[in-house]
Design a protein around this motif. Sequence first.
Motif, mmCIF file in Angstrom:
data_model
loop_
_atom_site.group_PDB
_atom_site.id
_atom_site.type_symbol
_atom_site.label_atom_id
_atom_site.label_comp_id
_atom_site.label_asym_id
_atom_site.label_seq_id
_atom_site.Cartn_x
_atom_site.Cartn_y
_atom_site.Cartn_z
ATOM 1 N N SER A 63 1.675 -6.895 0.899
ATOM 2 C CA SER A 63 0.285 -7.182 0.541
ATOM 3 C C SER A 63 -0.507 -7.835 1.678
ATOM 4 O O SER A 63 -1.744 -7.850 1.634
ATOM 5 C CB SER A 63 0.242 -8.082 -0.697
ATOM 6 N N VAL A 64 0.192 -8.369 2.685
ATOM 7 C CA VAL A 64 -0.527 -9.061 3.762
ATOM 8 C C VAL A 64 -0.306 -8.422 5.132
ATOM 9 O O VAL A 64 -0.918 -8.850 6.117
ATOM 10 C CB VAL A 64 -0.133 -10.561 3.823
ATOM 11 N N LYS A 65 0.554 -7.424 5.191
ATOM 12 C CA LYS A 65 0.815 -6.771 6.479
ATOM 13 C C LYS A 65 -0.478 -6.268 7.096
ATOM 14 O O LYS A 65 -1.349 -5.747 6.397
ATOM 15 C CB LYS A 65 1.778 -5.597 6.287
ATOM 16 N N ALA A 66 -0.600 -6.409 8.389
ATOM 17 C CA ALA A 66 -1.752 -5.963 9.176
ATOM 18 C C ALA A 66 -2.970 -6.866 8.987
ATOM 19 O O ALA A 66 -3.978 -6.699 9.676
ATOM 20 C CB ALA A 66 -2.144 -4.522 8.860
ATOM 21 N N ARG A 67 -2.894 -7.831 8.076
ATOM 22 C CA ARG A 67 -3.999 -8.786 7.916
ATOM 23 C C ARG A 67 -3.597 -10.198 8.313
ATOM 24 O O ARG A 67 -4.428 -10.948 8.835
ATOM 25 C CB ARG A 67 -4.472 -8.811 6.461
ATOM 26 N N PHE A 68 -2.345 -10.568 8.048
ATOM 27 C CA PHE A 68 -1.866 -11.915 8.346
ATOM 28 C C PHE A 68 -0.889 -11.862 9.519
ATOM 29 O O PHE A 68 -0.136 -10.896 9.684
ATOM 30 C CB PHE A 68 -1.125 -12.519 7.148
#
Length: 119
Positions: A63-68
């Motif tokens: 759910s957070v890959k590439a954003r966090f």
Amino acid sequence: QVQLVESGGGLVQAGGSLKLSCAASGRTFSNYVLGWFRQPPGKEREFVAHITWNLGSTAYADSVKARFTISRDNAKNTVYLQMNSLKPEDTAVYYCGARRIGDMRYDYWGQGTQVTVSS
């Protein structure tokens, strides 16, 4: 006495960014994994990301890959969580935890920091 102290939470609009910090003290963490977890309102705590202190290997929840992005500064004994493109569903209390490499259970936890993303 091991202490993990989170900071950097706050209120941000959707699409914005925040950077969380976790200051670790009380022991050497060379054989430890430092992780970020979050607990949304009314839900259970969930894994966000972790990093191994010695090699810097990382892992992320889908759910957070590439954003966090999780990172650490060995000299400052601090782990960071850079959060970009935040969504309202990222709203949660964010916790820092530490466990020995190879263990499943986290031995130490911080007090948490609130992140609120408005739509």
